[in-house]
Scaffold this motif. Structure first.
Motif, PDB file in Angstrom:
ATOM      1  N   THR A  41       0.836  -1.199   0.000  1.00 32.28           N
ATOM      2  CA  THR A  41       0.000   0.000   0.000  1.00 32.28           C
ATOM      3  C   THR A  41       0.868   1.245   0.000  1.00 32.28           C
ATOM      4  O   THR A  41       1.828   1.335   0.773  1.00 32.28           O
ATOM      5  N   ARG A  43      -0.099   5.085   0.419  1.00 34.73           N
ATOM      6  CA  ARG A  43      -1.206   6.003   0.682  1.00 34.73           C
ATOM      7  C   ARG A  43      -0.751   7.442   0.415  1.00 34.73           C
ATOM      8  O   ARG A  43       0.266   7.889   0.945  1.00 34.73           O
ATOM      9  N   GLU A  45      -1.573  11.439   0.597  1.00 34.63           N
ATOM     10  CA  GLU A  45      -2.399  12.399   1.325  1.00 34.63           C
ATOM     11  C   GLU A  45      -1.974  13.819   0.977  1.00 34.63           C
ATOM     12  O   GLU A  45      -0.825  14.061   0.602  1.00 34.63           O
ATOM     13  N   PRO A  57      -4.177  10.792  -7.670  1.00 34.91           N
ATOM     14  CA  PRO A  57      -3.463   9.674  -7.041  1.00 34.91           C
ATOM     15  C   PRO A  57      -3.133   8.538  -7.999  1.00 34.91           C
ATOM     16  O   PRO A  57      -2.078   7.919  -7.897  1.00 34.91           O
ATOM     17  N   ARG A  61       0.718   7.576  -8.844  1.00 39.22           N
ATOM     18  CA  ARG A  61       1.221   6.228  -8.590  1.00 39.22           C
ATOM     19  C   ARG A  61       1.850   5.636  -9.843  1.00 39.22           C
ATOM     20  O   ARG A  61       2.933   5.035  -9.798  1.00 39.22           O
ATOM     21  N   GLU A  98       4.814   2.861   7.417  1.00 37.81           N
ATOM     22  CA  GLU A  98       3.789   2.432   8.374  1.00 37.81           C
ATOM     23  C   GLU A  98       3.776   0.905   8.390  1.00 37.81           C
ATOM     24  O   GLU A  98       3.572   0.270   7.348  1.00 37.81           O
ATOM     25  N   THR A 102       3.399  -0.558   4.357  1.00 35.43           N
ATOM     26  CA  THR A 102       2.752   0.632   3.802  1.00 35.43           C
ATOM     27  C   THR A 102       3.709   1.816   3.816  1.00 35.43           C
ATOM     28  O   THR A 102       4.489   1.983   4.755  1.00 35.43           O
ATOM     29  N   ILE A 104       3.428   6.014   3.477  1.00 34.42           N
ATOM     30  CA  ILE A 104       2.517   7.166   3.464  1.00 34.42           C
ATOM     31  C   ILE A 104       3.255   8.333   2.826  1.00 34.42           C
ATOM     32  O   ILE A 104       4.323   8.736   3.294  1.00 34.42           O
ATOM     33  N   THR A 106       2.974  12.224   1.837  1.00 30.90           N
ATOM     34  CA  THR A 106       2.250  13.480   2.029  1.00 30.90           C
ATOM     35  C   THR A 106       2.698  14.458   0.957  1.00 30.90           C
ATOM     36  O   THR A 106       3.892  14.758   0.848  1.00 30.90           O
TER      37      THR A 106
END
Length: 255
Positions: A41, A43, A45, A57, A61, A98, A102, A104, A106
């Motif tokens: 994953t 993510r 944000e 997004p 990606r 994470e 994962t 993350i 930003t």
């Protein structure tokens, strides 16, 4: 040496310690390669919990993922950050892990302020140049037009803020600002009037010239209505103006 029991014990202890470290490192490496730590994953944000308006997004990606190597433990976060910052509309990216699989990311988007010169690039509110789709940039309205010599982007952006404040008493706003190769300033206002301000001779040169225009502008407007096309404020004690059907100069020779 072989009769020195203490030395033999020290050597044995050292070798055992090295063997234990090697075994531990092998175990950590083996554990780090387990499928459970494969990145599953990513993510994305918006910075400050804001929504991403122009960064899609799915597109980000597709653009960044091919450049990401490794798993949860081995992925180089600087490389990941650079991959995302190479995507259009991304000003800055911050990456953190994470547990257990994962990342993350930003993302801070560019906030478009103006077009820059005629090379198709955009200028952000921070004075950063970037490349993006102009139609997307103008979704909220037409952008300003700023231009200047190479490397002057931040100076022009900062000066725009000054011009906005200085022309505010006239309820006029700059829509174009140009810094020439000779470092002379020209401003076009939203009523269509162009103001020649010239070069900065000291820190107050431009402000003083705008203030002189602010003082006399109501009189000019009452006489010429909205026919003023351009005003040249490079005269130390006067000005020159061009209006529909009229061209006049008042004051001593300009500098």
């Amino acid at each position: 040496m072989w009769q020195d029991i203490k030395m033999l014990n020290a050597i044995s202890g050292t070798l055992l310690g090295l063997a234990a470290l090697a075994l531990l490192a092998s175990g950590v490496w083996w554990l780090a390669q387990r499928p459970m730590f494969t990145l599953k994953t990513i993510r994305i944000e918006g910075a400050g919990q804001s929504e991403l308006r122009r960064v899609n997004p799915l597109i980000i990606r597709a653009s960044a993922l091919p450049r990401i190597k490794g798993n949860f433990f081995t992925a180089n976060l600087d490389t990941v950050r650079s991959a995302f910052e190479s995507v259009p509309w991304v000003r800055k990216a911050a990456v953190q892990r994470e547990w257990p699989n994962t990342l993350i990311v930003t993302v801070e988007e560019h906030q478009p302020l103006a077009t820059w010169d005629d090379d198709g690039r955009l200028l952000s509110v921070y004075g950063d140049l970037f490349t993006a789709n102009l139609d997307e940039a103008e979704e909220d309205g037409e952008l300003l037009r700023l231009s200047g010599p190479k490397g002057s982007e931040k100076d022009v952006t900062a000066r725009l803020a000054d011009f906005r404040a200085w022309f505010a008493p006239l309820k006029l706003n700059p829509v174009e600002v140009d810094l020439s190769s000779r470092y002379a300033w020209t401003v076009k206002l939203d009523n269509g009037m162009t103001v020649e301000l010239g070069r900065e001779q000291n820190k107050n040169t431009l402000k003083d010239r705008v203030e002189r225009l602010v003082q006399i502008y109501p009189q000019l407007l009452s006489r010429l209505q909205n026919r003023i096309e351009s005003v040249d404020m490079r005269y130390p004690n006067g000005l020159a103006l061009k209006a529909s059907g009229l061209s006049a100069g008042l004051g001593s020779k300009k500098k």
